[in-house]
Structures are given as structure tokens and as C-alpha cells.
Design a protein around this motif. Structure first.
Motif, short mmCIF file in Angstrom:
data_model
loop_
_atom_site.label_atom_id
_atom_site.label_comp_id
_atom_site.label_asym_id
_atom_site.label_seq_id
_atom_site.Cartn_x
_atom_site.Cartn_y
_atom_site.Cartn_z
N LEU A 71 -9.42 60.81 -49.03
CA LEU A 71 -9.64 61.91 -49.97
C LEU A 71 -8.86 63.17 -49.57
O LEU A 71 -8.54 63.99 -50.43
N GLU A 72 -8.57 63.31 -48.28
CA GLU A 72 -7.85 64.49 -47.82
C GLU A 72 -6.35 64.26 -47.70
O GLU A 72 -5.62 65.17 -47.29
N LYS A 79 -6.21 58.99 -53.02
CA LYS A 79 -7.40 59.72 -53.48
C LYS A 79 -8.12 58.95 -54.60
O LYS A 79 -9.34 58.87 -54.61
N LEU A 80 -7.33 58.42 -55.52
CA LEU A 80 -7.93 57.69 -56.65
C LEU A 80 -8.64 56.44 -56.16
O LEU A 80 -9.76 56.12 -56.59
N GLU A 81 -8.01 55.71 -55.23
CA GLU A 81 -8.64 54.51 -54.69
C GLU A 81 -9.92 54.88 -53.94
O GLU A 81 -10.93 54.16 -54.03
N ALA A 82 -9.90 55.99 -53.19
CA ALA A 82 -11.09 56.42 -52.46
C ALA A 82 -12.23 56.76 -53.42
O ALA A 82 -13.38 56.38 -53.19
N MET A 83 -11.91 57.47 -54.50
CA MET A 83 -12.96 57.83 -55.46
C MET A 83 -13.54 56.60 -56.14
O MET A 83 -14.73 56.55 -56.43
N VAL A 103 -15.02 65.44 -51.55
CA VAL A 103 -14.85 65.15 -52.97
C VAL A 103 -14.62 66.44 -53.75
O VAL A 103 -13.79 66.51 -54.66
N VAL A 104 -15.37 67.49 -53.39
CA VAL A 104 -15.29 68.75 -54.13
C VAL A 104 -13.87 69.33 -54.11
O VAL A 104 -13.42 69.94 -55.08
N LYS A 105 -13.15 69.09 -53.01
CA LYS A 105 -11.80 69.63 -52.92
C LYS A 105 -10.87 69.07 -54.00
O LYS A 105 -9.85 69.69 -54.32
N ASN A 106 -11.20 67.92 -54.55
CA ASN A 106 -10.35 67.28 -55.54
C ASN A 106 -10.72 67.62 -56.97
O ASN A 106 -10.20 67.03 -57.91
N ASN A 111 -4.69 65.11 -61.86
CA ASN A 111 -4.83 63.73 -62.31
C ASN A 111 -6.14 63.58 -63.09
O ASN A 111 -7.23 63.73 -62.53
N ILE A 112 -6.04 63.31 -64.40
CA ILE A 112 -7.24 63.27 -65.25
C ILE A 112 -8.19 62.16 -64.81
O ILE A 112 -9.41 62.35 -64.77
#
Length: 1118
Positions: A71-72, A79-83, A103-106, A111-112
């Protein structure tokens, strides 16, 4: 100025709240890093848990560390895979709250797709970690200004899901701004947010009402349903907000999404009950006047109006009824049910029946839907039997119905019973009594008792039939029969002493306590009519008194007391003995009853005055019990509501108010007309002739022979919907077209609708435009009192679209409901009655039909004194269907290996298709399976295990507990192949082993044979041309060019019925697919030079091609 000042104060409060939240969050974030690092240190093997727990916690920490790194990272893909993994963990119920800071940082990602997943995460954990959620508020505020409408709506949705009281001013500000957004999707989301904010802080009610009032004026169909839902949640009593928007909501109704339609219809039902006068007051005058007005001259009509002063329906009341009528064809069962309850509560009594066919159509749906619909029908049928009497056959019980469905159908059949159809209903009940479902069989006997009570002509017949049931082997049936006979005998006891004697003879064999108690009560109540038998029954009871149930003991004491008063010479000692036994019984009720009876009937010095009245107290004439429906009082609740279903007032239930005695001011619903609209007034004001619209309106749910004129005969509702929907795309005058049924003072002032509204209904409009070959005529009807009462049914003349538009929209929803079978049966109504054998009549395999049973007056002479004997052969209907499922023309004896004995470790299985309609479910194909045990030891617990594909609908055979060596057993299964030759895979299991097996159907086994005339065959074939037709020419041997060699191979390949043909060289066969009921027509035309043309017509083109291939091969080889 005050509003502007208030808005400024609100904005300043919101800004202060944001600053406070951000400062708190920054401090929290600094502390959080330290705390997290300490927790990670504690999640090492220093914990007190066992080795497994330590390993699990260590693994979770390791996974979280990996997700944090992803995520960082700087890569969007990581990031997308992590979410995706994080949301997956949440879906599995695992705690992912430790990842909140990462998560909040993103949230601010561009990226929609990533942003949507972050929103999902925040909605999940925002309420649990309110302080952490404050970190994202500034980002959401920025997102509310984003140019992308999806991001604006998502930001508002998440913001309203953060249930933190400190941000209420921010949410209020966001909702107000979103309510003015250009996008209807964002405005819809703001309506949803209103309900969330109201549940968080009800002090904001007045501000929210202002937003609701603004959104109610919105012209978009996308917003209408959501804002009405918010209105119902926040301020359902503010009827004044609806006045100006009433006509607009009525006209937009047909284009609103389905669940919005349900909410709007429910709200408009309550609104109409407060604003219009009752249409039921002078309904008779209303009907009579409408019929005369159709034929008489204007002078006579005017004179009659002056004399009778009939009920005049408010034009807005008529507008609501007219615009909801097309929704009876909705695919959503909730919408149909909502319209039905609206007509029930608002329509004149002579118009309510138009909902009948739609409600009956819903009985083809799932079991849960059937339950709700049948409950509402049960309530309706008590007050208005005539509504559902023509569709009585639809309420016949199927063997596959659940018990609660059977009970409801039984309730409805009992309510529909009258002198004309009671013979048919009792014939049906005779079958139900034999059911293996004991609860249902007992309910049937109670229903017979209700019929006997309500219809005096069949009381004797029912009594005799119930007496015969006393010799049944089933204790439940016998017990229920005794209880019902007791209630019936109370209505005319003098005529039935023989029945009482017969029941006394059976007393020793009856063991159910309620039945024994009922017989004892009858003996005591009518002891003077059976003076020799009653004392003997008391003697038997004295012997077994101590071992009886409490209810039997109480009736024994009563019997002893009554016999003591009427026949003390024979029963005095018996009575004293029983009273002594009761005196020391363990049950205090029995001890009290014994003490009371002794003091009442045995005189002494203290109670001499009371004993004089003992005869009048114990032997007083009792009123006959009234057998009533359990649904008699449910009409106090609004139909279709939860309160009606559970028969108790549920939380949040809003009661329907009574009709006002005097209608409120009509002008409250008037709106201003904008000047430019006056230019169009001459063209819009021409209503044209109302007769075509009237006839179209009448045939919307017509059962008459007019259905022969075209397959779109019941399409008036959808034509109206098409006209209303397609008119929206006309740009500048869209709103005036949508509301063309309203009064001139309605929302015609709105000359244009937003671009977003046009886009939301664009696909629907284009589809309907393609159907309509000529442009729709724009017409408006001014809703005057005269129009409100214009035709026989009280319907205002509807707008007429062009004839080609009506014709081109044929074969749509209503055709799919009633089908071609209904049309053929409708035409055959005029044929003379043909007596049919009862075995055909009571067939429960063809109950899905809507063929109305004729209502004919039967003379009392038809009713014979025996229920089980003389009701044989009663005809259920004199309508002989021209298209119906028939028996197979040929059943191949070929069987297929399902499981070889070597593979099955001694268990061998073969299957074949018996070509009979499946008893478990009409859409299933019946499969016969022969199981053989070739081992030297028994096989136990043979059953069906897992199946694939997972959605495959299979009715399994019951578990075979034990199959002896060298023994065989034949079982039946039902499989719904969904009109596909895809194999049904499942496991055939024994106690120790599981074997994977597969049933592959040939294409011809997926059909059911039907019978039809040659004329019907040609008509159906004419509808299935073009892409629905497949044909091929084959060469055959000369000796096979006759009828028999043609029919045999066709019937071998496919389960089709033979259609009589007037030509020697043309052979016709017909069937329908088992799953969807699509008609399949096969024609074999013999030509010169030993050739034949095979033609297959069916809407299932893939199945038609496969069948053609098999028929070509079979006929060529024949």
C-alpha cells in the motif's frame, strides 16, 4: 437574507469542525506509529497462547506487513492488488483495522478503481475507528468538487457513512450542495444520504425537509424514487410537500426504477386516501350511469345526471389509477403487488378485478413470492369472491407445494366455494384428504367443515363423507373428522342421532385426546337422543379414567354430571365413582371441576338453592360454532405490508386514513403554466376520439375473444408505457410529453428536462423507438370531472398512440404471462360442455394454466348424499384446451449406463427417460434409474451427493437405507436441464464410497408432447418464421414414404406429439421444451423422387438445429 445568513453560519461551523478534526488526526497519527510498533513486538512468541495461536498471530502480522509495504509502494498496480486482498479479508470476516493508516493515505489516489476499494474499506471501519476516519474528511470534501460524477457520489456516500456526530455540519453542507448538483446520480445519492444523516441526528429534521422539498421538484426519474424514500423516512406526515409534485410523480412513475416505483406507489396510496372522497359510496349509481351514458343521447344523459347526482371521480384520482395500471405487467413482483394493493384500497369496486390476472401470474414465481401473494389473495377473496372465482384452477394444490403454501391455497379455495362450484371443490378436497402431509390433510377436513357450514345444500353430503373418514387408518384424519363432525352436528342435532351412535362405536379405536373429548361432549350434549349408548360409554370411561389425558377427564366429568341429571337411576353410582377419582387427581383443574360439579348436582342443605338450576346450567342449548377464516380480520392492515403478513402492527407501519367526507381543495395540486407553452395549446388540446383509447383500455386485461385480433391484445399498458417513455427523448418538450395525462394546470410548465435524465432513459427510449414504426401522436387529456367518469369502467380515455406502434409491440410481457395456450383456451370457451372422466379432470400436472373455470349455477339435485362415492366424475371445467400436454407417442426402451459395476465396486446403475411429465416440478425432465447390488453384502445409504454445475436444479430420490445382495430397485429423479444438452454431473454415494456419474440427455428428451389442431399448428408456425425456422432436404427409401415409417423414427428421436394432418404427404409433430415451455413444431413433407423436407420451427434456434441433425440421421437410416 435569513436563509443566506443561516447558510453562512453552517459553513463556518463546518470549517471549524474540519480544523478540529485535522488537528486531532495529526496528533493521533504521531501516536499511532509508536503504538503499532509496540503491538507488533507483542505479537511475537512472547504471548501466552499455545504454539498454534502463536503461529497464527505471527502469520497475520506477516501478512499485514506485506500489505502495508504494497500500500505504501509507488506502483498503482501493487496498491490495487493490496486493496483487493484487504477487501477479500474483510469479506472473510477477518479484522483488517490495523491497515487503516496505510489505506487512508490512498484516498487521494487518481485511480478510480483503487479509490472505490478504499471507499469500501472506509465505510466498513469508519464507525469503529471514528478518530481515524477523520483523517479522510478533507479528501472527501475535495472529492465533492471532482469533475467526475461517480467520484462526487462515492465521496458523499462514504462521508454519510461515517457516523461521527462531530461532522454532522459537514454532512449537512455536503448534502445541500449535492442536492443542487448537475448530475442526477449525485442528487440521487444526496437523497440516500438524507436518511443516514436523519438517523444520526434527528435535530437536523427541519433542514433536511428543505432539501427534500427541493429534490421533490426534480424532474429526473433517477431521483424520484430515492427522494420519496427519504420523505417517507424523515417526514411522512408532511403531505403538503406532495401537492405540487403529485401529478409529476404520477406521470414519471412508469419510467422510475422498480424499487422506486414500489415506494412511490405506497406513498401515493396514503396520499390519495387523505385527498379524495371514497369511490365506494354510491358505486351502484356510478355503474348504472356509466352504462347508460354509453348508449343514450346527450339530452337523456344530462337529465339522468341531474336526477341521480352520481359519484364524480376527481381527475387526479383517475390519473393515479390510469398511470399505475401499466405497471401490472412489471417483471418485478413487488411492483405488481404494490399496484394491486393500490387498486384494492383506492379503485371503484368494479375496477379492482383488473389486478386479478396479474396476481395469479405471480403464483408461477418462487415459493417465497407465492406465500406473500397468496396471503393477500386470501384476504381479498373473503370480501370479493367474484374476483378470483374464474381462476379457481390456479389455486389447486400441487404435490410439490410446501405445507404453508398448501394451507393458503386451501384457505382461498374454501373462501371461493359457492353453490355453483362446491361440487368441484369437494372433489378436489377428496384428493387432498389422502395426502401424506398430515397437517395438510387435517386442514382439508376443517375446510370441508367450513364449506358445509357456509353452504347448507352440501351439509349432509359433507357429514356423510366425514363419517366415512372415521374408518380411516390415519389417526390424525380420524381425530380431525370427529372434531369437525361435532361442530356440524351442533347446527342440526335432531337429524343425526345415527351419526352419534356410529361415533360411539368407534370410540374404543380412537386414541387422539381431542377426538375422544369431542365424542364425549357429543354424548353428554345429546344424551337424551342416545339414552342406551351414553351410560355404556360412561362405564368404559370410568375404567380408563386414571390413564386418560386431562382434556378427556374434564369431558368425562361433564358427561357424568349430565347423565346424572337425565338418567340418575342408571348412572348415579358411576357418577359418584368418577367424582371420587377426580377429587384426588393430580391436575388442579380437574379437582376444581369435580368439586364444582359435586356441589352443583348433589343437593344438600348449603347449596340447595343452586342445585335447582343445575339442569339449566349444564344442559342449556349452546349456539352453533361459527367456522371463520383466519384471514377475516387482516384487512385492517394495508395489503402487501409486513403488518399484514404477520397480522400484527409492525414498527414503522403507517395506517391508511379513512376517506374524507368532503374532498380537500383541488387547487393545491395546480402549478403555474409558463407562457411559451400557450403556443402549443391548440395542438396539445386536441384529444381526438376517445373510443379507440377506450377499447384499448378495455382489452388490457380482456378475457373475451377479442384476443384473436392480435397477439398484442393485452398490450395497452405497455403501449402507454412505451408512449410515455419514448416521448421523453423529444428534447425541449420532453416533460410536457411525459405528463400528457395530467391536467392543463399540472407540470406542463416544465418545458425541458436535464440532459442526465435523457441519458438515463435513453436506452429504454431507443428500444421502444425501434419497435414503433411511426412517430407517436402527442395528445393531452384535460382531466375534468366528465373525463373522470367517461366510460363503463370509470376509466378516463387514455392517450392513443399510432396503431402501428401498438401492433409492433406485440408478443411482449403479457404474451409471456398468458402465452399462446391461453389464447387457444379463450377461443374454446364457446364450445358445448363435454363430460370428462374424473381421472383427467383432477390431474394436478396441468395446474399452471390460467384457464378460468366457468361459473355455472348447479342445481341442488346434483349434490348426492355421499362425499366419497357420488362426487366421482364431477367435471372441473367445460373448457377443453386445444393445446395441452399429452402422453408420449413412443417410449424407447433403451437404457444408458450410469455406473458400471466394476467402477461402482459392485453397485450398478442404469438410467432411461420414461417421457412422462415430472411430478416434482413441471420444468424438470423425469429420469428413471435402476440400481443393482451385484456384491455379496448389502449396500447401505445410497443417495445423491454433490452436483455440478452448482446451479443445477435436481430433485433427488430418497435415500435407500439398504440394498440387499443381487437386489434391484427403481427410483425416479427430476432434472432441470435448462433447455440444454449439457450433462448433469453428480455423485452417487453409498455409506463408504462416492462415485462421480453423469447424465447426458439427448436433445429429443428435453421436450414434452402436446396436442393441437392443424389450424393451431399453422398459426403457431406462422409466428416462428425467419431465424426461428430450420429446414433440410433428405433422401429416403421408397418403402419408407408412408405414415408409419415416418412417425416411428421421429417419435424415437424426440418426445413429440402427433398432430392430425389433412394431407397424406405432410406429417406434423408438436411439443414444447420442458424448462421454458417454448413451442417446437416439426413438419416432414414427402416429395417426389423419394425426398423429404424437414422443417423445424422454434424460438430455441440452437435446439432446433440439433433436433434437425438428429432427425435427418434417423429418417435417412430408416
Amino acid at each position: 437574507m435569513n436563509g443566506h445568513r443561516g447558510f453562512s453560519v453552517l459553513r463556518s461551523e463546518a470549517a471549524g469542525a474540519v480544523r478540529t478534526a485535522l488537528v486531532s488526526a495529526e496528533n493521533l497519527q504521531l501516536t499511532l506509529k509508536t503504538e503499532l510498533s509496540q503491538e507488533e513486538q507483542h505479537l511475537t512468541p512472547h504471548t501466552n497462547g499455545g504454539p498454534d495461536e502463536t503461529h497464527t498471530k505471527g502469520y497475520c502480522t506477516e501478512v499485514n506487513d506485506d500489505l502495508k509495504e504494497m500500500l505504501e509502494s509507488n506502483k498503482e498496480s501493487l496498491k490495487l492488488e493490496a486493496m483487493k486482498r484487504v477487501v477479500g479479508l474483510i469479506a472473510k470476516g477477518k479484522n483488517a483495522s490495523e491497515l487503516f493508516p496505510a489505506v487512508v493515505k490512498n484516498v487521494a489516489s487518481k485511480n478510480i478503481e483503487l479509490k472505490k476499494l478504499v471507499y469500501v474499506y472506509l465505510v466498513r471501519y469508519a464507525e469503529e475507528q471514528q478518530d481515524l476516519a477523520l483523517l479522510s474528511i478533507s479528501t472527501f470534501q475535495r472529492a465533492l468538487k471532482d469533475p467526475n460524477q461517480l467520484i462526487r457520489a462515492s465521496a458523499l456516500r462514504v462521508l454519510s457513512s461515517i457516523r461521527v456526530p462531530i461532522i454532522v455540519p459537514i454532512m449537512m453542507l455536503a448534502i445541500k450542495e449535492a442536492a443542487s448538483d448537475m448530475s442526477p446520480y449525485v442528487r440521487k445519492t444526496s437523497a440516500h444520504a438524507i436518511q443516514k444523516l436523519y438517523s444520526l441526528d434527528q435535530d437536523q429534521k427541519e433542514l433536511l425537509i428543505e432539501v427534500i422539498e427541493k429534490l421533490l421538484k426534480d424532474k429526473s426519474t433517477l431521483v424520484a424514487g430515492s427522494v420519496v424514500m427519504a420523505f417517507e423516512e424523515v417526514c411522512p406526515d408532511r403531505i403538503d410537500l406532495i401537492h405540487k409534485n403529485y401529478r409529476k410523480l404520477c406521470n414519471l412513475l412508469v419510467d422510475v426504477e422498480e424499487w422506486g416505483q414500489v415506494v412511490i406507489i405506497s406513498m401515493l396510496t396514503r396520499y390519495a386516501r387523505t385527498q379524495f372522497t371514497s369511490p365506494w359510496k354510491e358505486d351502484g349509481v356510478f355503474d348504472e350511469h356509466s352504462e347508460r351514458a354509453f348508449y343514450e343521447s346527450d339530452e337523456e344523459k344530462t337529465r339522468d345526471e341531474t336526477e341521480a347526482k352520481p359519484y364524480m371521480m376527481d381527475p387526479d384520482h383517475r390519473l393515479l389509477l390510469r398511470n399505475t395500471k401499466p405497471l401490472l405487467q412489471s417483471r418485478n413482483t413487488a411492483v405488481v403487488m404494490s399496484v394491486a394493493q393500490l387498486y384494492w384500497h383506492l379503485a371503484p369496486k368494479n375496477e379492482v378485478s383488473i389486478v386479478t390476472k396479474s396476481l395469479v401470474r405471480l403464483l408461477r414465481s418462487h415459493r417465497e413470492v407465492q406465500y406473500i401473494v397468496l396471503q393477500n389473495i386470501a384476504t381479498m377473496s373473503i370480501q370479493r369472491k367474484g374476483m378470483f372465482e374464474p381462476y379457481m384452477k390456479s389455486f389447486y394444490v400441487r404435490s410439490t407445494d410446501a405445507t404453508h403454501i398448501k394451507s393458503l391455497k386451501l384457505e382461498i379455495l374454501t373462501s371461493l366455494a359457492n353453490e355453483a362450484n362446491i361440487s368441484t371443490i369437494l372433489r378436489e378436497f377428496q384428493t387432498y384428504v389422502k395426502s401424506q402431509d398430515k397437517q395438510f390433510a387435517a386442514g382439508t377436513i376443517q375446510a370441508i367443515g367450513r364449506c358445509a357450514t357456509n353452504i347448507s345444500e352440501v351439509t349432509d353430503t359433507c357429514l356423510n363423507g366425514l363419517v366415512l373418514l372415521l374408518s380411516n387408518r390415519d389417526e390424525t384424519v380420524v381425530a380431525e373428522s370427529v372434531v369437525v363432525i361435532r361442530k356440524l352436528l351442533q347446527t342440526q342435532p335432531t337429524q343425526h342421532s345415527d351419526i352419534i351412535k356410529h361415533m360411539a362405536k368407534l370410540f374404543d379405536n380412537i386414541t387422539v385426546p381431542m377426538a375422544r373429548a369431542s365424542i364425549l361432549w357429543l354424548m353428554g350434549e345429546y344424551c337424551e337422543r342416545v339414552p342406551k349408548i351414553a351410560p355404556d360409554v360412561l362405564r368404559k370411561m370410568a375404567k380408563s379414567f386414571t390413564s386418560e389425558e386431562d382434556i378427556v377427564k374434564l369431558q368425562t366429568v361433564n358427561l357424568a354430571a349430565k347423565l346424572y341429571l337425565t338418567n340418575s337411576k342408571q348412572t348415579k353410582l358411576l357418577t359418584q365413582y368418577i367424582l371420587n377419582l377426580g377429587k384426588y387427581d393430580q391436575n388442579y383443574d380437574i379437582r376444581d371441576r369435580t368439586r364444582f360439579i359435586r356441589q352443583l348436582i348433589v343437593p344438600n342443605d348449603k347449596n340447595g338453592a343452586l342445585s335447582k338450576y343445575a339442569h339449566r346450567i349444564l344442559l342449556a342449548p349452546k349456539p352453533a360454532p361459527v367456522l371463520e377464516s383466519a384471514y377475516k380480520d387482516r384487512d385492517r392492515y394495508q395489503l402487501g405490508t409486513l403488518s399484514h403478513t404477520i397480522n400484527t402492527k409492525a414498527s414503522g407501519y403507517l395506517e391508511l386514513s379513512d376517506w374524507p367526507a368532503v374532498a380537500p381543495d383541488l387547487s393545491v395540486r395546480d402549478v403555474e403554466v409558463i407562457e411559451p407553452l400557450k403556443e402549443w395549446a391548440p395542438s396539445l388540446g386536441k384529444t381526438g376520439k376517445s373510443k379507440p383509447a377506450k377499447s384499448s383500455d378495455e382489452k388490457f386485461y380482456s378475457d373475451s375473444g377479442e384476443e384473436e385480433k392480435g397477439s398484442g391484445s393485452s398490450e395497452d399498458g405497455s403501449s402507454s408505457s412505451s408512449s410515455s417513455s419514448s416521448s421523453e427523448e423529444s428534447g425541449s418538450d420532453a416533460e410536457s410529453c411525459v405528463e400528457k395525462n395530467s391536467s392543463q394546470s399540472s407540470e406542463e410548465s416544465d418545458m425541458s428536462s436535464s440532459q442526465s435524465e435523457k441519458s438515463s432513459s435513453e436506452s429504454d427510449s431507443e428500444r421502444k423507438k425501434r419497435k414503433t414504426k411511426t412517430p407517436l401522436q402527442k395528445k393531452t387529456v384535460k382531466p375534468t370531472a366528465k373525463d373522470g367518469d367517461s366510460d363503463e369502467n370509470g376509466n378516463v380515455a387514455k392517450e392513443a398512440s399510432s396503431s402501428s406502434a401498438e401492433e409492433s409491440s406485440s408478443d411482449s410481457e403479457s404474451d409471456s404471462d398468458s402465452g399462446t395456450e391461453h389464447k387457444k383456451k379463450t377461443k374454446s370457451k364457446a364450445k358445448p360442455k363435454v363430460e370428462v372422466k374424473s381421472t383427467k379432470e383432477v390431474s394436478l400436472l396441468d395446474l399452471g394454466d390460467f384457464t378460468p373455470a366457468p361459473v355455472t349455477q348447479l342445481k341442488s339435485s346434483v349434490l348426492s348424499p355421499s362425499l366419497l362415492g357420488d362426487l366421482e366424475g364431477l367435471s372441473l371445467s367445460n373448457v377443453s384446451s386445444t393445446i395441452q400436454v399429452s402422453g408420449p407417442a413412443f417410449v424407447p426402451e433403451k437404457s444408458h449406463d450410469l455406473l458400471h459395476r466394476m467402477t461402482g465396486k459392485g453397485l450398478s446403475a442404469q438410467y432411461q427417460f420414461p417421457r412422462q411429465p415430472c411430478l416434482y416440478q413441471p420444468t424438470m425432465v423425469s429420469v428413471q434409474i435402476s440400481l443393482t447390488n451385484t456384491t455379496d453384502h448389502p449396500l447401505e445409504q445410497i443417495h445423491i451427493g454433490d452436483r455440478s454445475p452448482t446451479g443445477l436444479n435436481i430433485h433427488c430420490f430418497n435415500t435407500i437405507e439398504c440394498l440387499e445382495p443381487e437386489a434391484s430397485v427403481t427410483v425416479f429423479m427430476g432434472i432441470d436441464f435448462n433447455d440444454s444438452t449439457q450433462a448433469a454431473n453428480f455423485q452417487l454415494c453409498t455409506k463408504e464410497d462416492h462415485f462421480s456419474v453423469s447424465i447426458q440427455p439427448a436433445i429429443g428428451e428435453l421436450f414434452l408432447p402436446i396436442t393441437m389442431t392443424e389450424l393451431d399448428f399453422r398459426k403457431e408456425q406462422g409466428k416462428l418464421l425467419g431465424m426461428n425456422e430450420s429446414s433440410a432436404t433428405i433422401t429416403m427409401a421408397a418403402e419408407n414414404m408412408t405414415s408409419q415409417p415416418i412417425s416411428r423414427p421421429v417419435a424415437t428421436v424426440a418426445n413429440l406429439g402427433v398432430v392430425p394432418s389433412g394431407q397424406d404427404n405432410v406429417h406434423r409433430f408438436a411439443g414444447k421444451t420442458a424448462s421454458s415451455g417454448a413451442v417446437v413444431l416439426v413438419t416432414v413433407e414427402l416429395r417426389e423422387s423419394s425426398t423429404a423436407l424437414i422443417t423445424i420451427n422454434t424460438e430455441k434456434s440452437v435446439m432446433g438445429s440439433m433436433l434437425l441433425r438428429d432427425l435427418k440421421q434417423a429418417l435417412a437410416q430408416a
